[in-house]
Every structure is written in C-alpha cells, then in structure tokens.
Design a protein around this motif. Structure first.
Motif, PDB file in Angstrom:
ATOM      1  N   CYS A   1       4.839   4.222  -9.591  1.00 36.10           N
ATOM      2  CA  CYS A   1       5.931   5.110  -9.148  1.00 36.10           C
ATOM      3  C   CYS A   1       5.540   6.570  -9.356  1.00 36.10           C
TER       4      CYS A   1
ATOM      5  N   GLU B   1       9.388   4.419  -0.040  1.00 43.84           N
ATOM      6  CA  GLU B   1       8.013   4.042  -0.379  1.00 43.84           C
ATOM      7  C   GLU B   1       7.980   2.973  -1.467  1.00 43.84           C
TER       8      GLU B   1
ATOM      9  N   MET C   1       3.142   7.677  -6.667  1.00 47.97           N
ATOM     10  CA  MET C   1       3.864   7.969  -5.422  1.00 47.97           C
ATOM     11  C   MET C   1       4.560   9.314  -5.513  1.00 47.97           C
TER      12      MET C   1
END
Length: 161
Positions: A133, A115, A136
C-alpha cells in the motif's frame, strides 16, 4: 461476529458524529432460527442491545416498538410478510440517502482505493501488505496522507486497516 459488530459500531461513531448514519441488522435465515442451540432471537437481541447501546442509540433502527434490533427475514423462501418487510426496509434506506452529506476526498485517495482493489484482484488475495500500500501511495504522491486515507476507507468498511 461480535468483533465485526464492534468494528462497525466504532466506524459509525468515527465517521458520523452527528448521528445521521443508521445501523440496521437483518437476520436472513428466519427459516432456521429454531435450530440455534440454546439461543433464541430474544437472547440475540439482548446481546446486541448490550453491545450496541447506549453508545449507538441514535444510530440504531428497531424492528418493533419493543426495541428489537433484528429484522427477521427468510431470504431463501420469502413469504408475503418477508417481501413486505424487505420492501419497507428498502424504502426506509432509500429515504435516508437524501440526508447523507457527501464526503469530499482527494482524487488521489480515490485512485489509491481503486489500485488496492485492482492489486487484490490481480493477485487473487484479500490481504495486501502495508508495504504494498505504501509503495502504491508513493507512486500517487501520497507521502503525508497515506495512513489517513487507509483509516478513512477502513472507517467506511471498504478495507480493513
């Protein structure tokens, strides 16, 4: 370049405590090395030896018996010696793969890395914020191990954390 080598050295020491990983330095512009102002290949080799030894002694691959670290090649217009050295290097690297021990990671870490790559490509950027980050990671239920995963991928030199 010095900082990159230091980072690689640190990552090698962090990831591979038993000395199985190897560090190989290939100079791909042997054809223009005489154009370097005031610095010969021997000078560069000495600087590399000072930078990388003794902490990485078990990890270094030497070009010659006299402890040269730089494998000189002409990548633009290789001659027979360049092709022979390239072939030898490839065979050496391929022979080492059998000694590598696979590292098991949680599947969500793999998806997390994928991702990160997709987001980077979609945004057409090479830097993604820590906040992005972390967002995610929350979607992937990586509440406790996000920073560990980031450090793991950084140690492998696939991201810079």
């Amino acid at each position: 370049n010095k900082e990159i080598l230091q980072h690689c050295a640190q990552a090698t020491q962090t990831v591979d405590q038993d000395g199985d990983s190897k560090l190989l330095i290939v100079g791909t512009h042997r054809d223009v090395e005489d154009q370097c102002d005031g610095e010969t290949r021997d000078d560069k080799n000495e600087k590399l030896l000072e930078l990388l030894t003794p902490s990485l002694e078990g990890h270094l691959m030497y070009f010659a018996a006299n402890r040269e670290l730089i494998f000189p090649l002409n990548a633009k217009d290789p001659n027979e010696d360049d092709r022979k050295l390239t072939s030898e290097l490839c065979q050496t690297i391929l022979s080492m793969k059998d000694s590598l021990v696979p590292q098991k990671i949680p599947l969500r870490w793999f998806v997390f890395h994928q991702e990160i790559q997709v987001l980077s490509k979609n945004k057409n950027v090479v830097v993604i914020s820590l906040q992005e980050c972390l967002q995610m990671a929350i979607r992937l239920h990586m509440v406790d191990d996000t920073k560990t995963a980031l450090q793991f991928f950084s140690d492998l030199n696939v991201i810079l954390y």
